[in-house]
Design an enzyme around this catalytic site. Sequence first.
Site, PDB file in Angstrom:
ATOM      1  N   GLU A  21      47.014  40.301  39.801  1.00 27.53           N
ATOM      2  CA  GLU A  21      46.314  39.492  40.745  1.00 27.53           C
ATOM      3  C   GLU A  21      45.447  40.582  41.032  1.00 27.53           C
ATOM      4  OE1 GLU A  21      46.426  40.885  44.297  1.00 27.53           O
ATOM      5  OE2 GLU A  21      48.422  41.157  44.501  1.00 27.53           O
ATOM      6  N   LEU A  23      43.011  41.088  44.601  1.00 28.01           N
ATOM      7  CA  LEU A  23      42.402  40.480  45.181  1.00 28.01           C
ATOM      8  C   LEU A  23      42.095  42.181  45.878  1.00 28.01           C
ATOM      9  CD1 LEU A  23      45.494  37.770  46.368  1.00 28.01           C
ATOM     10  CD2 LEU A  23      43.031  37.603  44.839  1.00 28.01           C
ATOM     11  N   ALA A  84      40.038  47.630  34.516  1.00 29.79           N
ATOM     12  CA  ALA A  84      39.958  46.762  35.673  1.00 29.79           C
ATOM     13  C   ALA A  84      39.736  47.438  36.927  1.00 29.79           C
ATOM     14  CB  ALA A  84      39.696  45.576  35.766  1.00 29.79           C
ATOM     15  N   ASN A  85      40.978  48.096  37.011  1.00 27.50           N
ATOM     16  CA  ASN A  85      40.965  49.030  37.754  1.00 27.50           C
ATOM     17  C   ASN A  85      40.362  50.335  37.514  1.00 27.50           C
ATOM     18  OD1 ASN A  85      41.335  47.602  39.934  1.00 27.50           O
ATOM     19  ND2 ASN A  85      43.509  48.126  40.108  1.00 27.50           N
ATOM     20  N   CYS A 137      45.949  51.053  44.820  1.00 27.94           N
ATOM     21  CA  CYS A 137      45.818  50.606  43.822  1.00 27.94           C
ATOM     22  C   CYS A 137      45.018  51.431  42.467  1.00 27.94           C
ATOM     23  CB  CYS A 137      45.142  48.876  43.846  1.00 27.94           C
ATOM     24  SG  CYS A 137      45.901  48.057  43.755  1.00 27.94           S
ATOM     25  N   PHE A 138      44.232  52.207  42.406  1.00 27.40           N
ATOM     26  CA  PHE A 138      43.120  53.042  41.615  1.00 27.40           C
ATOM     27  C   PHE A 138      43.882  53.974  41.133  1.00 27.40           C
ATOM     28  CE2 PHE A 138      38.948  51.837  43.196  1.00 27.40           C
ATOM     29  CZ  PHE A 138      38.938  50.571  42.550  1.00 27.40           C
ATOM     30  N   ARG A 207      46.448  54.242  52.692  1.00 28.43           N
ATOM     31  CA  ARG A 207      47.265  54.476  51.814  1.00 28.43           C
ATOM     32  C   ARG A 207      46.660  55.211  50.862  1.00 28.43           C
ATOM     33  NH1 ARG A 207      50.697  49.310  49.851  1.00 28.43           N
ATOM     34  NH2 ARG A 207      48.632  48.470  50.668  1.00 28.43           N
ATOM     35  N   ARG A 292      30.255  59.198  53.764  1.00 33.88           N
ATOM     36  CA  ARG A 292      30.487  57.732  52.965  1.00 33.88           C
ATOM     37  C   ARG A 292      28.512  57.968  53.544  1.00 33.88           C
ATOM     38  NH1 ARG A 292      34.323  55.804  50.604  1.00 33.88           N
ATOM     39  NH2 ARG A 292      36.308  56.120  51.780  1.00 33.88           N
TER      40      ARG A 292
END
Length: 319
Positions: A21, A23, A84-85, A137-138, A207, A292
């Site tokens: 996925e 998302l 992709a990540n 995720c990364f 996280r 940022r």
Amino acid sequence: MNRILNSGDDGYEFQVLSNPEFLAEGTAISDLEIPDRVLIGGNLETEKGRKAIETLADVYRNWVPEEKILLTNVWSAELSKLTANAFLAQRISSINSISALCEKTDADVGEVARAIGLDSRIGARFLNASVGFGGSCFKKDILNLVYLCKYYGLEEVADYWYQVVKMNDFQTRRFVTNAIHTMFNTVASKRIALFGFAFKANTGDTRESPAIYVTRMLLEERAEVVITDPKAIANAKQDLEGQDVSYEMDPYKAAENCHAIFVLTEWDQFKNLDYERIYTKMAKPAFIFDGRNILDREKLSEIGFQVYNIGKPPIINLS
Ligand SMILES: NC(=O)c1ccc[n+]([C@@H]2O[C@H](COP(=O)([O-])OP(=O)(O)OC[C@H]3O[C@@H](n4cnc5c(N)ncnc54)[C@H](O)[C@@H]3O)[C@@H](O)[C@H]2O)c1
């Protein structure tokens, strides 16, 4: 997995499919409704494998156009997800590496990102320099990729991708060490407000948030850290359990008597605060380190702040 599932003698047969996925938090529903692509990996070489793949593809065909549904073997599907990540994280580490060079020269990373982003081969997205990427995720997916490369004896490939994580750690460390250096080489007993603790805006998820590492470094330097975040305070408390840190929902109160504000999450709320009011209650000189690049730096400088950004020349106020 396939072998284990099919080892029984009860007559059942299994097919293993990979359906990664894509998302992202905060946009999960629209990512699901209008996906860039759907990946279904399975055994394309057998009739039963193809049938399993088609059965799952039929579910997606209810709302996803055919050309966006990619049918591959299992390894391609699994590796595409990791790749992709890894590519997305690599873009962030790449622009962050350039932000370090911008700070040494007279360049502005925003101008560089805009200029390269207009090259249609590169594209404009995911080029915001920052204090570092985070999220669940990364890092995990890159480390997964690195593990696979090492397992298959591809040391150079493993090193190449590991560098993306190293660059991210470097960026976060660099942000803090630069800030400490700027604040006359010490933050001991100085109160510092962290504006944002979530790894990105519009989520309470912390996280792998760079804010965790920033806080730890500041505590090691014996700073007094106060954290404000519209959604992430509960998670921050868990991440920093046992640490001497204070929490404040109201950013105005968080900034009171502070020597510096570190902007760590790109919340819209932080863009629209009354910084004149904040400035009057801070210790002087009042520093803002915008991790940022979201605040109006000229306006902050006019108010009297010492303004430091990622990848831009600082605006130092001598008055
Ligand atoms: N979050 C999940 O539970 C989950 C689950 C499965 C797969 N994924 C996959 O992992 C990927 C990452 O998802 P995520 O939820 O971590 O969110 P994300 O992709 O929005 O954010 C990841 C990191 O990238 C940074 N980032 C976002 N936009 C940027 C920009 N324009 N410039 C520079 N940096 C930017 C964020 O600050 C954050 O640190 C998704 O694309 C998705 O495919 C996520």
